[in-house]
Write a protein that holds these residues in place. Structure first.
Motif, mmCIF file in Angstrom:
data_model
loop_
_atom_site.group_PDB
_atom_site.id
_atom_site.type_symbol
_atom_site.label_atom_id
_atom_site.label_comp_id
_atom_site.label_asym_id
_atom_site.label_seq_id
_atom_site.Cartn_x
_atom_site.Cartn_y
_atom_site.Cartn_z
ATOM 1 N N ASP A 1 0.829 -1.207 0.000
ATOM 2 C CA ASP A 1 0.000 0.000 0.000
ATOM 3 C C ASP A 1 0.861 1.254 0.000
ATOM 4 O OD1 ASP A 1 1.021 -0.371 2.470
ATOM 5 O OD2 ASP A 1 -0.798 0.106 3.576
ATOM 6 N N GLN A 2 0.186 2.374 0.071
ATOM 7 C CA GLN A 2 0.877 3.665 -0.029
ATOM 8 C C GLN A 2 1.780 3.914 1.175
ATOM 9 O OE1 GLN A 2 -1.741 7.001 -0.560
ATOM 10 N NE2 GLN A 2 -0.067 8.427 -0.890
ATOM 11 N N ALA A 3 1.397 3.457 2.353
ATOM 12 C CA ALA A 3 2.207 3.673 3.556
ATOM 13 C C ALA A 3 3.539 2.934 3.441
ATOM 14 C CB ALA A 3 1.442 3.212 4.791
ATOM 15 N N ALA A 4 3.496 1.721 2.895
ATOM 16 C CA ALA A 4 4.735 0.956 2.739
ATOM 17 C C ALA A 4 5.651 1.631 1.732
ATOM 18 C CB ALA A 4 4.417 -0.477 2.312
ATOM 19 N N LEU A 5 5.070 2.158 0.658
ATOM 20 C CA LEU A 5 5.882 2.871 -0.341
ATOM 21 C C LEU A 5 6.482 4.143 0.241
ATOM 22 C CD1 LEU A 5 3.712 2.465 -3.569
ATOM 23 C CD2 LEU A 5 5.855 1.334 -3.013
ATOM 24 N N MET A 6 5.731 4.844 1.054
ATOM 25 C CA MET A 6 6.253 6.056 1.702
ATOM 26 C C MET A 6 7.417 5.702 2.637
ATOM 27 S SD MET A 6 4.696 8.724 0.587
ATOM 28 C CE MET A 6 4.848 9.997 1.793
ATOM 29 N N GLU A 7 7.280 4.595 3.358
ATOM 30 C CA GLU A 7 8.346 4.155 4.252
ATOM 31 C C GLU A 7 9.607 3.795 3.460
ATOM 32 O OE1 GLU A 7 10.134 3.638 7.791
ATOM 33 O OE2 GLU A 7 8.084 4.358 7.492
ATOM 34 N N THR A 8 9.428 3.142 2.317
ATOM 35 C CA THR A 8 10.559 2.798 1.456
ATOM 36 C C THR A 8 11.243 4.061 0.945
ATOM 37 O OG1 THR A 8 9.414 0.782 0.771
ATOM 38 C CG2 THR A 8 11.246 1.503 -0.591
ATOM 39 N N CYS A 9 10.440 5.049 0.550
ATOM 40 C CA CYS A 9 11.007 6.327 0.081
ATOM 41 C C CYS A 9 11.784 7.022 1.186
ATOM 42 C CB CYS A 9 9.897 7.234 -0.440
ATOM 43 S SG CYS A 9 9.206 6.704 -2.006
ATOM 44 N N LYS A 10 11.270 6.991 2.404
ATOM 45 C CA LYS A 10 11.967 7.623 3.528
ATOM 46 C C LYS A 10 13.310 6.940 3.790
ATOM 47 C CE LYS A 10 7.894 9.386 5.889
ATOM 48 N NZ LYS A 10 7.035 9.296 7.072
ATOM 49 N N LYS A 11 13.319 5.598 3.703
ATOM 50 C CA LYS A 11 14.575 4.867 3.894
ATOM 51 C C LYS A 11 15.585 5.226 2.809
ATOM 52 C CE LYS A 11 12.663 0.844 6.259
ATOM 53 N NZ LYS A 11 12.400 -0.611 6.157
ATOM 54 N N LEU A 12 15.099 5.307 1.569
ATOM 55 C CA LEU A 12 15.993 5.667 0.461
ATOM 56 C C LEU A 12 16.552 7.071 0.636
ATOM 57 C CD1 LEU A 12 14.141 4.150 -2.624
ATOM 58 C CD2 LEU A 12 16.285 3.387 -1.613
#
Length: 131
Positions: free
Chosen positions: A53-64
């Motif tokens: 979902d969008q929350a998981a993608l946002m978390e991935t972006c934050k890690k990157l």
């Protein structure tokens, strides 16, 4: 033994063979570096998991973004060290001191040795022989 000179056509042929071999080596080296680069990237930089979902993608972006910031800081630190070392090298090249001045700068007032060795030499008068 007499040595024969190499003919220009033979020299040209050998030169072209050497250049061809060198070109093959460069191509091999290029392919090996590309393979090493791909292997390194696949080992150290796995592709992100974009499913979810969008929350998981946002978390991935934050890690990157955090990883990018960390790498950028390391790059900046490395550049700062290199520029500092280059500046020190340039400053060392500019120094034009005599040995006495350098010893006085390093040792301060303790330096009393005179590096002018010519003053300690005896003066010898040259005798002219008359015939």
């Amino acid at each position: 033994m007499s040595q024969k000179k190499m003919t220009s056509s033979r020299r040209h042929h050998l030169k072209s063979l050497i250049l061809q071999i060198a070109q093959n080596w460069l191509e091999q080296e290029k392919t090996e570096t590309e393979k090493a680069k791909v292997a390194y990237m696949s080992e150290h930089c796995p592709s992100p998991d974009l499913s979810g979902d969008q929350a998981a993608l946002m978390e991935t972006c934050k890690k990157l973004h955090a990883l990018i910031d960390k790498i950028d800081e390391e790059r900046y630190d490395a550049e700062a060290k290199v520029t500092k070392a280059d500046k020190e090298i340039d400053d060392l090249k500019k120094v034009r001191m005599s040995a006495d001045a350098m010893l006085k700068a390093l040792l301060g007032s303790k330096h009393t040795v005179n590096m002018d060795l010519r003053s300690n030499l005896k003066q010898v008068k040259k005798e002219v022989k008359e015939e």
